[in-house]
Design a protein around this motif. Structure first.
Motif, PDB file in Angstrom:
ATOM      1  N   SER A 147      33.101  37.419  39.326  1.00 23.04           N
ATOM      2  CA  SER A 147      34.112  37.899  38.380  1.00 23.04           C
ATOM      3  C   SER A 147      35.484  38.065  39.035  1.00 23.04           C
ATOM      4  CB  SER A 147      33.673  39.229  37.767  1.00 23.04           C
ATOM      5  OG  SER A 147      33.763  40.266  38.718  1.00 23.04           O
ATOM      6  N   MET A 148      35.562  37.864  40.354  1.00 26.18           N
ATOM      7  CA  MET A 148      36.834  38.019  41.054  1.00 26.18           C
ATOM      8  C   MET A 148      37.738  36.786  40.924  1.00 26.18           C
ATOM      9  SD  MET A 148      36.763  40.989  42.255  1.00 26.18           S
ATOM     10  CE  MET A 148      35.539  42.284  42.334  1.00 26.18           C
ATOM     11  N   CYS A 149      37.227  35.723  40.318  1.00 29.44           N
ATOM     12  CA  CYS A 149      38.005  34.483  40.190  1.00 29.44           C
ATOM     13  C   CYS A 149      39.299  34.744  39.411  1.00 29.44           C
ATOM     14  CB  CYS A 149      37.170  33.415  39.476  1.00 29.44           C
ATOM     15  SG  CYS A 149      38.066  31.889  39.144  1.00 29.44           S
ATOM     16  N   ILE A 150      40.424  34.226  39.951  1.00 26.29           N
ATOM     17  CA  ILE A 150      41.720  34.406  39.283  1.00 26.29           C
ATOM     18  C   ILE A 150      42.255  33.083  38.723  1.00 26.29           C
ATOM     19  CG2 ILE A 150      42.367  36.461  40.592  1.00 26.29           C
ATOM     20  CD1 ILE A 150      44.037  34.632  42.428  1.00 26.29           C
ATOM     21  N   ASN A 151      41.398  32.073  38.661  1.00 27.55           N
ATOM     22  CA  ASN A 151      41.780  30.780  38.074  1.00 27.55           C
ATOM     23  C   ASN A 151      43.005  30.159  38.759  1.00 27.55           C
ATOM     24  OD1 ASN A 151      39.725  31.165  36.200  1.00 27.55           O
ATOM     25  ND2 ASN A 151      41.091  32.169  34.751  1.00 27.55           N
ATOM     26  N   CYS A 152      43.049  30.256  40.084  1.00 28.38           N
ATOM     27  CA  CYS A 152      44.208  29.728  40.814  1.00 28.38           C
ATOM     28  C   CYS A 152      44.088  28.229  41.070  1.00 28.38           C
ATOM     29  CB  CYS A 152      44.380  30.460  42.131  1.00 28.38           C
ATOM     30  SG  CYS A 152      42.984  30.254  43.277  1.00 28.38           S
ATOM     31  N   MET A 153      42.871  27.685  40.885  1.00 29.03           N
ATOM     32  CA  MET A 153      42.606  26.249  40.987  1.00 29.03           C
ATOM     33  C   MET A 153      42.642  25.706  42.414  1.00 29.03           C
ATOM     34  SD  MET A 153      44.663  25.060  37.613  1.00 29.03           S
ATOM     35  CE  MET A 153      46.008  26.173  37.939  1.00 29.03           C
ATOM     36  N   LEU A 154      42.690  26.587  43.416  1.00 35.37           N
ATOM     37  CA  LEU A 154      42.638  26.087  44.797  1.00 35.37           C
ATOM     38  C   LEU A 154      41.324  25.347  45.035  1.00 35.37           C
ATOM     39  CD1 LEU A 154      44.074  28.938  47.078  1.00 35.37           C
ATOM     40  CD2 LEU A 154      45.262  27.330  45.600  1.00 35.37           C
ATOM     41  N   CYS A 155      40.231  25.857  44.436  1.00 33.30           N
ATOM     42  CA  CYS A 155      38.924  25.232  44.658  1.00 33.30           C
ATOM     43  C   CYS A 155      38.882  23.806  44.099  1.00 33.30           C
ATOM     44  CB  CYS A 155      37.809  26.088  44.068  1.00 33.30           C
ATOM     45  SG  CYS A 155      38.007  26.541  42.346  1.00 33.30           S
ATOM     46  N   TYR A 156      39.592  23.569  43.005  1.00 33.36           N
ATOM     47  CA  TYR A 156      39.633  22.214  42.441  1.00 33.36           C
ATOM     48  C   TYR A 156      40.397  21.266  43.373  1.00 33.36           C
ATOM     49  CZ  TYR A 156      37.532  23.680  38.079  1.00 33.36           C
ATOM     50  OH  TYR A 156      36.642  24.133  37.142  1.00 33.36           O
ATOM     51  N   SER A 157      41.419  21.803  44.026  1.00 33.64           N
ATOM     52  CA  SER A 157      42.199  20.969  44.938  1.00 33.64           C
ATOM     53  C   SER A 157      41.438  20.645  46.211  1.00 33.64           C
ATOM     54  CB  SER A 157      43.497  21.691  45.310  1.00 33.64           C
ATOM     55  OG  SER A 157      44.341  21.705  44.207  1.00 33.64           O
ATOM     56  N   ILE A 174      32.326  26.675  36.746  1.00 33.89           N
ATOM     57  CA  ILE A 174      30.886  26.921  36.918  1.00 33.89           C
ATOM     58  C   ILE A 174      30.659  28.336  37.460  1.00 33.89           C
ATOM     59  CG2 ILE A 174      28.801  26.200  38.147  1.00 33.89           C
ATOM     60  CD1 ILE A 174      29.866  23.323  38.010  1.00 33.89           C
ATOM     61  N   ALA A 175      31.525  28.775  38.375  1.00 34.64           N
ATOM     62  CA  ALA A 175      31.389  30.149  38.895  1.00 34.64           C
ATOM     63  C   ALA A 175      31.547  31.164  37.767  1.00 34.64           C
ATOM     64  CB  ALA A 175      32.420  30.397  39.989  1.00 34.64           C
ATOM     65  N   LEU A 176      32.467  30.887  36.856  1.00 36.81           N
ATOM     66  CA  LEU A 176      32.663  31.823  35.745  1.00 36.81           C
ATOM     67  C   LEU A 176      31.511  31.737  34.746  1.00 36.81           C
ATOM     68  CD1 LEU A 176      36.498  31.589  35.395  1.00 36.81           C
ATOM     69  CD2 LEU A 176      35.179  33.659  35.797  1.00 36.81           C
ATOM     70  N   ALA A 213      35.384  27.937  50.822  1.00 37.11           N
ATOM     71  CA  ALA A 213      36.184  28.204  52.026  1.00 37.11           C
ATOM     72  C   ALA A 213      37.631  28.525  51.688  1.00 37.11           C
ATOM     73  CB  ALA A 213      36.115  27.006  52.973  1.00 37.11           C
ATOM     74  N   VAL A 214      38.179  27.900  50.653  1.00 38.43           N
ATOM     75  CA  VAL A 214      39.602  28.099  50.348  1.00 38.43           C
ATOM     76  C   VAL A 214      39.850  29.214  49.350  1.00 38.43           C
ATOM     77  CG1 VAL A 214      40.156  25.688  50.828  1.00 38.43           C
ATOM     78  CG2 VAL A 214      39.702  26.393  48.463  1.00 38.43           C
ATOM     79  N   CYS A 215      38.804  29.776  48.755  1.00 43.15           N
ATOM     80  CA  CYS A 215      39.016  30.780  47.698  1.00 43.15           C
ATOM     81  C   CYS A 215      39.728  32.011  48.267  1.00 43.15           C
ATOM     82  CB  CYS A 215      37.700  31.192  47.055  1.00 43.15           C
ATOM     83  SG  CYS A 215      37.957  32.455  45.768  1.00 43.15           S
ATOM     84  N   PRO A 216      40.879  32.382  47.702  1.00 40.74           N
ATOM     85  CA  PRO A 216      41.622  33.526  48.245  1.00 40.74           C
ATOM     86  C   PRO A 216      41.019  34.871  47.854  1.00 40.74           C
ATOM     87  CG  PRO A 216      42.754  32.661  46.327  1.00 40.74           C
ATOM     88  CD  PRO A 216      41.576  31.767  46.567  1.00 40.74           C
ATOM     89  N   LYS A 217      40.054  34.871  46.958  1.00 34.09           N
ATOM     90  CA  LYS A 217      39.460  36.126  46.488  1.00 34.09           C
ATOM     91  C   LYS A 217      38.022  36.300  46.966  1.00 34.09           C
ATOM     92  CE  LYS A 217      41.768  38.350  44.373  1.00 34.09           C
ATOM     93  NZ  LYS A 217      42.871  39.232  44.843  1.00 34.09           N
ATOM     94  N   GLY A 218      37.558  35.427  47.842  1.00 34.20           N
ATOM     95  CA  GLY A 218      36.213  35.574  48.377  1.00 34.20           C
ATOM     96  C   GLY A 218      35.106  35.204  47.408  1.00 34.20           C
ATOM     97  N   VAL A 219      35.453  34.508  46.339  1.00 35.16           N
ATOM     98  CA  VAL A 219      34.424  34.021  45.419  1.00 35.16           C
ATOM     99  C   VAL A 219      33.715  32.837  46.076  1.00 35.16           C
ATOM    100  CG1 VAL A 219      33.989  33.116  43.095  1.00 35.16           C
ATOM    101  CG2 VAL A 219      35.803  34.781  43.446  1.00 35.16           C
ATOM    102  N   ASP A 220      32.459  32.663  45.768  1.00 38.97           N
ATOM    103  CA  ASP A 220      31.671  31.588  46.373  1.00 38.97           C
ATOM    104  C   ASP A 220      31.190  30.633  45.271  1.00 38.97           C
ATOM    105  OD1 ASP A 220      30.032  30.026  47.908  1.00 38.97           O
ATOM    106  OD2 ASP A 220      28.917  31.677  48.819  1.00 38.97           O
TER     107      ASP A 220
END
Lengths: 243, 149
Positions: A147-157, A174-176, A213-220
């Protein structure tokens, strides 16, 4: 004016003029507490007001200032310039998204994928008005990190699968979806599961793991995807599996 | 001196005019380049791990062929004993152990076994996974060694 300076090499792209994006270098004053976003704001204020980029909160909450910093997807507000000394710091738009102008990307594909997984609590007909839906701390803990995802899209990049298969629904969505599947108040698990296990869903993921690895909020997100693969496989193999 | 300098293509974007109601110009696709996997040590490690599956697959096919050769019994069977094959087998074993270790190490994050409102701790699942690997290795190894006598 500080004595030290650092160079930011910023991607510039005007679709009306430029056949390809190009890099433009700006020398800016350096202070130890400056982040990349501060640098861009300094450029916009003092050197070149035409530089385009998104930002809002400056504190890693809104997820607006995602950009590639020296080749790695970062939030501009969390990437300290001191970590890139002596420079130059190469600032580019997030890969895997069309560039509208300079550092501004077209995020419409992500918004479509996000809405496809219905990232909100769904109750059966009529149940929403029946009162509170209590949850124990242990139940909350089941989905908290997703639930910590902020939709910053770094993971897509960071995801090479998105680069190869742009229709892949992707890590954050998918995480959401997983976040709501694990929520004891939600009753639409099977509906979401059908969406993310269909074509372009979880099975496209080859578990590179860079999304986490790139998630700034520690989401996996990689964990969410592999968990869903495991649960959906059990759901096929065992009548009671995946529940 | 503070200021800007340009490299690359085209005119200064600062001189770019607004589209002024015209149809928006197409966005640049901005795909990852084909050499994306060389840009990050984690990507490189991922690609190396993926490619180690190729020799493992070749070895497995070879193993199936050997089982076919040995179906007449141990009396007429002569296994490959060349140094090259032994080295190849050892390399494949190292790759297989790497795959097993990296896969099972993550099993605690992936496998989720409900236990009331909580789930079985990840450490217990990882320990169980490695325990099962050891048991399976001993059982299969024992069958192959004892069965081959």
């Amino acid at each position: 004016m500080p004595d030290k300076t650092i160079t930011l090499s910023v991607t510039r792209f005007d679709p009306d003029l430029d056949p390809e994006p190009r890099q433009q270098s700006y020398e800016i004053p350096f202070k130890d507490d400056m982040v990349v976003l501060d640098g861009l704001n300094w450029i916009k204020t003092h050197l070149d007001g035409s530089v385009n980029y998104r930002w809002s909160c400056r504190m890693g909450i809104c997820g607006s200032c995602g950009m590639n910093v020296n080749g790695t997807p970062k939030l501009g507000c969390s990437a300290f310039l001191r970590d890139y000394l002596p420079g130059p710091v190469v600032v580019e738009p997030l890969p895997n998204f069309p560039v509208v102008r300079d550092l501004v990307i077209d995020m419409s594909s992500f918004m479509e994928k996000l809405s496809a997984v219905k990232p909100w609590i769904i109750r059966e007909q009529g149940a929403i008005g029946t009162g509170e839906f209590l949850q124990t701390p242990a139940q909350t803990e089941q989905y908290r990190q997703f639930s910590m995802c902020i939709n910053c899209m770094l993971c897509y990049s960071a995801c090479p699968v998105i680069a190869i298969e742009p229709e892949f629904i992707g890590p954050a969505a998918i995480a959401l979806a997983r976040r709501y599947e694990l929520d004891s108040r939600d009753q639409a698990g099977d509906e979401r599961l059908r969406t993310i296990t269909a074509s372009d869903g979880i099975w496209d993921c080859s578990f590179v793991g860079e999304c986490s690895a790139v998630c700034p909020k520690g989401v996996d997100p990689a964990r969410a995807i592999q968990q869903t693969k495991f649960d959906s496989t059990l759901g096929v193999l065992l009548p009671w599996g995946g529940k | 001196m503070l200021g800007r300098r340009e490299t690359g293509l085209g005119e200064d974007a600062a001189s770019g005019a607004s589209t002024g109601g015209r149809e928006a110009a197409p966005a640049h696709p901005n795909r990852l380049p084909t050499d994306w996997w060389r840009r990050n040590p984690r990507y490189v490690l991922y690609m190396l791990r993926e490619f180690t599956a190729v020799p493992i697959a070749i070895w497995m096919v070879w193993f199936l062929v050997e089982i076919g050769r040995a179906r007449g019994g141990s009396a007429g069977y002569r296994p490959h004993q060349s140094l090259a094959f032994v080295i190849f087998s050892v390399v494949c074993l190292v790759f297989a152990v790497w795959h097993s270790f990296t896969f099972l190490r993550l099993s605690g994050l992936i496998v989720r076994i409900p236990l009331g409102e909580r789930t079985v701790p990840a450490s217990a699942i990882v320990a169980g996974s490695f325990g099962l690997l050891i048991v399976a290795t001993v059982v299969v190894g024992g069958l192959l060694i004892l069965g081959g006598r």
